[in-house]
Scaffold this motif. Sequence first.
Motif, PDB file in Angstrom:
ATOM      1  N   MET A   1      21.721  12.458 -35.252  1.00  0.00           N
ATOM      2  CA  MET A   1      22.946  12.589 -34.458  1.00  0.00           C
ATOM      3  C   MET A   1      23.385  11.355 -33.975  1.00  0.00           C
ATOM      4  O   MET A   1      24.498  11.140 -34.371  1.00  0.00           O
ATOM      5  CB  MET A   1      22.594  13.529 -33.287  1.00  0.00           C
ATOM      6  CG  MET A   1      23.719  14.205 -32.522  1.00  0.00           C
ATOM      7  SD  MET A   1      23.087  15.396 -31.782  1.00  0.00           S
ATOM      8  CE  MET A   1      23.863  16.820 -32.165  1.00  0.00           C
ATOM      9  N   LEU A   2      22.544  10.395 -33.598  1.00  0.00           N
ATOM     10  CA  LEU A   2      23.019   9.027 -33.108  1.00  0.00           C
ATOM     11  C   LEU A   2      23.547   8.164 -34.418  1.00  0.00           C
ATOM     12  O   LEU A   2      24.184   7.406 -34.274  1.00  0.00           O
ATOM     13  CB  LEU A   2      21.754   8.326 -32.291  1.00  0.00           C
ATOM     14  CG  LEU A   2      22.041   6.874 -31.702  1.00  0.00           C
ATOM     15  CD1 LEU A   2      23.212   6.962 -30.768  1.00  0.00           C
ATOM     16  CD2 LEU A   2      20.927   6.450 -31.205  1.00  0.00           C
TER      17      LEU A   2
ATOM     18  N   SER B   1      33.147   2.044 -22.903  1.00  0.00           N
ATOM     19  CA  SER B   1      34.114   2.564 -23.509  1.00  0.00           C
ATOM     20  C   SER B   1      33.530   3.593 -24.652  1.00  0.00           C
ATOM     21  O   SER B   1      34.403   4.612 -25.042  1.00  0.00           O
ATOM     22  CB  SER B   1      34.543   1.604 -24.654  1.00  0.00           C
ATOM     23  OG  SER B   1      33.600   0.964 -25.618  1.00  0.00           O
ATOM     24  N   TRP B   2      32.335   3.625 -25.179  1.00  0.00           N
ATOM     25  CA  TRP B   2      31.666   4.662 -25.970  1.00  0.00           C
ATOM     26  C   TRP B   2      31.581   5.935 -25.370  1.00  0.00           C
ATOM     27  O   TRP B   2      31.939   6.866 -26.077  1.00  0.00           O
ATOM     28  CB  TRP B   2      30.473   4.298 -26.931  1.00  0.00           C
ATOM     29  CG  TRP B   2      29.361   4.171 -25.678  1.00  0.00           C
ATOM     30  CD1 TRP B   2      28.870   3.282 -25.002  1.00  0.00           C
ATOM     31  CD2 TRP B   2      28.538   5.353 -25.351  1.00  0.00           C
ATOM     32  NE1 TRP B   2      27.694   3.799 -24.366  1.00  0.00           N
ATOM     33  CE2 TRP B   2      27.373   4.840 -24.771  1.00  0.00           C
ATOM     34  CE3 TRP B   2      28.512   6.872 -25.806  1.00  0.00           C
ATOM     35  CZ2 TRP B   2      26.433   5.584 -24.001  1.00  0.00           C
ATOM     36  CZ3 TRP B   2      27.270   7.313 -25.322  1.00  0.00           C
ATOM     37  CH2 TRP B   2      26.529   7.183 -24.593  1.00  0.00           C
ATOM     38  N   TYR B   3      31.568   6.250 -23.951  1.00  0.00           N
ATOM     39  CA  TYR B   3      31.075   7.438 -23.487  1.00  0.00           C
ATOM     40  C   TYR B   3      32.177   8.501 -23.739  1.00  0.00           C
ATOM     41  O   TYR B   3      31.689   9.508 -23.977  1.00  0.00           O
ATOM     42  CB  TYR B   3      30.677   7.290 -21.855  1.00  0.00           C
ATOM     43  CG  TYR B   3      30.023   8.260 -21.242  1.00  0.00           C
ATOM     44  CD1 TYR B   3      28.729   8.748 -21.660  1.00  0.00           C
ATOM     45  CD2 TYR B   3      30.792   9.188 -20.659  1.00  0.00           C
ATOM     46  CE1 TYR B   3      28.154   9.723 -21.045  1.00  0.00           C
ATOM     47  CE2 TYR B   3      29.984  10.392 -19.987  1.00  0.00           C
ATOM     48  CZ  TYR B   3      28.718  10.522 -20.265  1.00  0.00           C
ATOM     49  OH  TYR B   3      28.020  11.703 -19.651  1.00  0.00           O
ATOM     50  N   SER B   4      33.234   7.983 -23.483  1.00  0.00           N
ATOM     51  CA  SER B   4      34.529   9.166 -23.684  1.00  0.00           C
ATOM     52  C   SER B   4      34.884   9.393 -25.053  1.00  0.00           C
ATOM     53  O   SER B   4      35.299  10.453 -25.108  1.00  0.00           O
ATOM     54  CB  SER B   4      35.847   8.565 -22.789  1.00  0.00           C
ATOM     55  OG  SER B   4      36.043   7.159 -23.496  1.00  0.00           O
TER      56      SER B   4
ATOM     57  N   GLU C   1      29.634  18.041 -26.807  1.00  0.00           N
ATOM     58  CA  GLU C   1      28.579  18.890 -27.504  1.00  0.00           C
ATOM     59  C   GLU C   1      27.520  17.886 -27.735  1.00  0.00           C
ATOM     60  O   GLU C   1      26.382  18.253 -27.430  1.00  0.00           O
ATOM     61  CB  GLU C   1      29.334  19.445 -28.576  1.00  0.00           C
ATOM     62  CG  GLU C   1      28.538  20.024 -29.380  1.00  0.00           C
ATOM     63  CD  GLU C   1      29.001  20.789 -30.587  1.00  0.00           C
ATOM     64  OE1 GLU C   1      28.277  21.078 -31.774  1.00  0.00           O
ATOM     65  OE2 GLU C   1      30.156  20.922 -30.641  1.00  0.00           O
ATOM     66  N   ILE C   2      27.932  16.786 -28.381  1.00  0.00           N
ATOM     67  CA  ILE C   2      26.996  15.703 -28.593  1.00  0.00           C
ATOM     68  C   ILE C   2      26.086  15.190 -27.319  1.00  0.00           C
ATOM     69  O   ILE C   2      25.049  15.068 -27.375  1.00  0.00           O
ATOM     70  CB  ILE C   2      27.340  14.374 -29.579  1.00  0.00           C
ATOM     71  CG1 ILE C   2      28.062  14.972 -30.861  1.00  0.00           C
ATOM     72  CG2 ILE C   2      26.353  13.338 -29.818  1.00  0.00           C
ATOM     73  CD1 ILE C   2      28.651  13.875 -31.657  1.00  0.00           C
ATOM     74  N   LYS C   3      26.827  14.724 -26.513  1.00  0.00           N
ATOM     75  CA  LYS C   3      26.218  14.543 -25.088  1.00  0.00           C
ATOM     76  C   LYS C   3      25.063  15.196 -24.725  1.00  0.00           C
ATOM     77  O   LYS C   3      24.373  14.952 -23.816  1.00  0.00           O
ATOM     78  CB  LYS C   3      27.387  13.893 -24.422  1.00  0.00           C
ATOM     79  CG  LYS C   3      28.128  12.410 -24.672  1.00  0.00           C
ATOM     80  CD  LYS C   3      28.896  12.000 -23.594  1.00  0.00           C
ATOM     81  CE  LYS C   3      30.181  12.682 -23.461  1.00  0.00           C
ATOM     82  NZ  LYS C   3      31.447  12.237 -22.752  1.00  0.00           N
TER      83      LYS C   3
END
Length: 129
Positions: A1-2, A53-56, A61-63
Amino acid sequence: MLSDLSPGIKISITRSISTAFDQYMAKILWDETSYNFEDFMNEWRLYITNNSSWYSKVSDEIKSSPEFHQELAVKINEVIEKIFSEAPTSEQIETLDRLQKQLGTDYDYSCKTEAKFYIDYLSEQLKKK
């Protein structure tokens, strides 16, 4: 996934782990006996939700995926291990020796990032004198 994420997001994740770890260790003055993984994780969560910046850019669903969290845990451990495995440079060692002599301190340090912290910390102490 990552591994399915874009290279830019993966780099940003790695950078966020490293930055949050540096901030957390500075907060506890690199006292490894004070290190608490849960406290670090809270620091990292705050950092990624407020500054990263990556979090948004990653879907909810992935988080929320347990697989993603397991992969993140592995990544976090890899980043921390890498930080601890990078030896201080000879320039850092010379600078720290000089600063510690000037200030009469004897801090132990084992990695490049910790050495940088002590250079910054002791330089500030020297300015205050």
